[in-house]
Design a protein around this motif. Structure first.
Motif, short mmCIF file in Angstrom:
data_model
loop_
_atom_site.label_atom_id
_atom_site.label_comp_id
_atom_site.label_asym_id
_atom_site.label_seq_id
_atom_site.Cartn_x
_atom_site.Cartn_y
_atom_site.Cartn_z
N THR A 49 0.82 -1.21 0.00
CA THR A 49 0.00 0.00 0.00
C THR A 49 0.85 1.26 0.00
O THR A 49 0.63 2.18 -0.80
N TRP A 50 1.84 1.33 0.89
CA TRP A 50 2.66 2.54 1.00
C TRP A 50 3.65 2.67 -0.14
O TRP A 50 4.22 3.74 -0.35
N LEU A 51 3.85 1.59 -0.91
CA LEU A 51 4.73 1.66 -2.08
C LEU A 51 4.14 2.57 -3.15
O LEU A 51 4.86 3.13 -3.97
N ASN A 52 2.81 2.71 -3.12
CA ASN A 52 2.15 3.56 -4.12
C ASN A 52 2.64 5.00 -4.06
O ASN A 52 2.72 5.69 -5.08
N GLY A 53 2.96 5.48 -2.85
CA GLY A 53 3.44 6.84 -2.71
C GLY A 53 4.73 7.09 -3.48
O GLY A 53 4.97 8.18 -3.98
N SER A 54 5.56 6.06 -3.58
CA SER A 54 6.80 6.17 -4.35
C SER A 54 6.54 6.00 -5.84
O SER A 54 7.23 6.59 -6.68
N LEU A 55 5.54 5.19 -6.19
CA LEU A 55 5.24 4.93 -7.60
C LEU A 55 4.66 6.14 -8.31
O LEU A 55 4.90 6.35 -9.50
N ILE A 56 3.86 6.94 -7.59
CA ILE A 56 3.15 8.04 -8.24
C ILE A 56 4.10 9.01 -8.96
O ILE A 56 3.94 9.25 -10.16
N LEU A 102 -1.97 0.47 -14.56
CA LEU A 102 -3.20 0.54 -13.76
C LEU A 102 -3.83 -0.83 -13.60
O LEU A 102 -4.36 -1.16 -12.52
N ALA A 103 -3.78 -1.67 -14.66
CA ALA A 103 -4.31 -3.03 -14.56
C ALA A 103 -3.52 -3.84 -13.53
O ALA A 103 -4.08 -4.62 -12.75
N ALA A 104 -2.19 -3.65 -13.52
CA ALA A 104 -1.35 -4.33 -12.54
C ALA A 104 -1.70 -3.89 -11.12
O ALA A 104 -1.80 -4.71 -10.20
N LEU A 105 -1.90 -2.59 -10.94
CA LEU A 105 -2.24 -2.06 -9.62
C LEU A 105 -3.62 -2.54 -9.17
O LEU A 105 -3.83 -2.86 -8.00
N PHE A 106 -4.57 -2.60 -10.11
CA PHE A 106 -5.91 -3.11 -9.78
C PHE A 106 -5.83 -4.57 -9.35
O PHE A 106 -6.51 -5.00 -8.41
N THR A 107 -4.98 -5.35 -10.03
CA THR A 107 -4.82 -6.77 -9.68
C THR A 107 -4.19 -6.90 -8.30
O THR A 107 -4.62 -7.75 -7.49
N LEU A 108 -3.18 -6.08 -8.01
CA LEU A 108 -2.60 -6.08 -6.66
C LEU A 108 -3.66 -5.73 -5.62
O LEU A 108 -3.75 -6.37 -4.55
N ALA A 168 6.10 -1.44 7.96
CA ALA A 168 6.27 -1.74 6.53
C ALA A 168 6.13 -0.47 5.71
O ALA A 168 6.81 -0.29 4.70
N GLY A 169 5.25 0.44 6.16
CA GLY A 169 5.08 1.70 5.47
C GLY A 169 6.32 2.58 5.50
O GLY A 169 6.56 3.37 4.59
N VAL A 170 7.12 2.43 6.55
CA VAL A 170 8.38 3.15 6.63
C VAL A 170 9.42 2.51 5.71
O VAL A 170 10.19 3.18 5.02
N LEU A 171 9.44 1.17 5.67
CA LEU A 171 10.45 0.43 4.92
C LEU A 171 10.25 0.52 3.41
O LEU A 171 11.22 0.60 2.64
N ALA A 172 8.99 0.51 2.94
CA ALA A 172 8.70 0.42 1.51
C ALA A 172 9.37 1.53 0.69
O ALA A 172 10.08 1.23 -0.29
N PRO A 173 9.19 2.81 1.04
CA PRO A 173 9.84 3.86 0.21
C PRO A 173 11.36 3.82 0.29
O PRO A 173 12.03 4.19 -0.66
N LEU A 174 11.90 3.37 1.44
CA LEU A 174 13.35 3.28 1.56
C LEU A 174 13.92 2.22 0.62
O LEU A 174 14.94 2.43 -0.06
N LEU A 175 13.26 1.06 0.56
CA LEU A 175 13.71 -0.01 -0.33
C LEU A 175 13.53 0.39 -1.79
O LEU A 175 14.38 0.10 -2.64
N PHE A 176 12.41 1.03 -2.09
CA PHE A 176 12.16 1.48 -3.47
C PHE A 176 13.28 2.43 -3.91
O PHE A 176 13.81 2.30 -5.02
#
Length: 411
Positions: A24-31, A103-109, A147-155
């Motif tokens: 979920t929090w990975l989306n903030g980095s994807l945008i 967007l299809a990939a994100l909808f599937t996730l 996990a929300g803290v870790l996701a953008p760091l790993l990305f």
């Protein structure tokens, strides 16, 4: 349920809640990343969030039907498998550079997460005494936020390590940027597939429900579930407002580190979860925790609207008004953990559909921040616009005081 089985179940569900937070929090980095790759404007880029969260609303009830047929354990494994497929869809998305494929990939996730959330939230509620369910969900909340803290760091480490900084994205070849997504999402897909097999073959006990007198009852015949979903709709809305608008508000006041302000809101949420872990149910009932959260939220909103935008009297070092926005995290933390057990109590075989209805309420996170933004635009006063959140806390307060006790619409 045996103590050893309960401990194993807590560990497995904890892993799943970590996955919720990470994806979920990975989306903030994807945008901002996809904004460059697909040459999007700000409005178009926000469809990343829309495609992800709309899956909760569209797929929740169909997934509940599947869950009733597969059982909760196999349903969790199925959700992980669907997420693995969604991760793989990032390969053709990256190769084509087409935003619709992303967007299809994100909808599937999001669909896979819908199954997981629909299964795991009631599972953690029913894993032990209903009176301590909020405490267990608070533990899961701590895991989720870590996990929300870790996701953008790993990305950042995997994607931007040889670019320098996010500001240099615009000067990098877009095809090269798109290809950088392939490896991380292949790794994610493999990890999700491994977890699928782990959950499928684990000794995770299946939830069993006794026969109940409501076998023929439609889920909409349970007001505490329907009204619980309504309360959660407003809760998710104010949670997203508190976490996602504080940076914009701080920026409007000229705060230098405005982009990092969300961390303050998350920190207060962690503090709230700790209260739930250590005080519920021994010192604080779930009902009182919910009512207190609503009243605290209203108090903090008045603090936002009527305190100083320049002076700092609170230990955060932020202007008082901004600090009160951050403290909304404290008021919000125990709302989700307390509404779930109150809404699902005594549902029996209807638990899957009840859970799906509550999951659909996540749509509040997409709708209400837009309402806040429109009010701020019309009034040109973001500080006073936070008062629209009072409606959210009033709905939560009603649920804590009366609605969760209703056993029928005429009760």
């Amino acid at each position: 349920m045996h103590k050893q089985s309960s401990f194993l179940a807590m560990i497995i569900i904890g892993v799943l809640f970590f996955i919720f937070g990470f994806v979920t929090w990975l989306n903030g980095s994807l945008i901002p990343y996809l904004k460059v790759i697909c040459d999007l404007n700000e409005f178009e880029a926000l469809f990343v969030t829309f495609a992800f969260y709309i899956a909760y609303t569209v797929m929740a009830l169909p997934m509940a039907v599947i869950l009733e047929k597969t059982g909760y354990k196999k349903g969790m494994a199925l959700g992980l498998f669907v997420m693995s497929l969604g991760s793989l869809l990032f390969i053709p998305a990256a190769l084509s550079g087409e935003f619709l494929v992303f967007l299809a990939a994100l909808f599937t996730l999001g669909t896979g997460l819908t199954i997981l959330q629909t299964a795991s939230n009631p599972y953690i509620v029913l894993l032990g005494p209903i009176e301590s369910a909020a405490m267990r969900i608070s533990i899961m909340g701590l895991i989720n936020k870590s996990a929300g803290v870790l996701a953008p760091l790993l990305f950042t480490a995997l994607i931007l390590s040889d670019i320098g900084s996010s500001s240099q994205l615009v000067s990098t070849n877009t095809q090269e940027l798109a290809y950088k997504l392939i490896k991380p999402y292949i790794i994610m897909s493999i990890m999700l597939l491994v977890l699928t097999l782990f959950v499928w073959f684990s000794s995770l006990p299946e939830l069993e429900f006794e026969d109940d007198p409501y076998d023929d009852e439609n889920i909409f015949g349970f007001p505490r579930v329907v009204l619980g979903a309504l309360a959660l709709f407003f809760y998710v809305g104010i949670e997203v407002i508190a976490g996602d608008t504080i940076g914009l508000y701080g920026q409007s006041l000229g705060i230098a580190n405005a982009t990092a302000l969300t961390a303050y809101t998350m920190s207060f949420m962690v503090a709230g979860y700790l209260v739930g872990v250590f005080f519920i149910p021994k010192f604080l009932s779930q009902e009182k925790a919910l009512v207190s959260s609503a009243l605290l939220g209203i108090f903090f909103l008045f603090g936002v609207a009527f305190s100083s935008t320049t002076e700092s009297h609170i230990i955060t070092g932020l202007p008082d008004s901004v600090a009160f926005v951050a403290m909304l995290g404290l008021a919000n933390a125990l709302v989700w953990p307390t509404i779930w057990p109150l809404a699902l109590q005594d549902l029996g075989k209807h638990t899957a559909k009840g859970s799906a209805l509550l999951i659909m309420a996540i749509a509040g996170g997409a709708v209400l921040p837009l309402v806040f933004g429109k009010v701020a635009q019309i009034t040109a006063d973001m500080q006073m616009s936070y008062l629209v959140g009072i409606v959210c806390y009033v709905m939560i307060l009603f649920y804590g005081l009366k609605w969760h006790k209703m056993t029928g619409w005429r009760a």
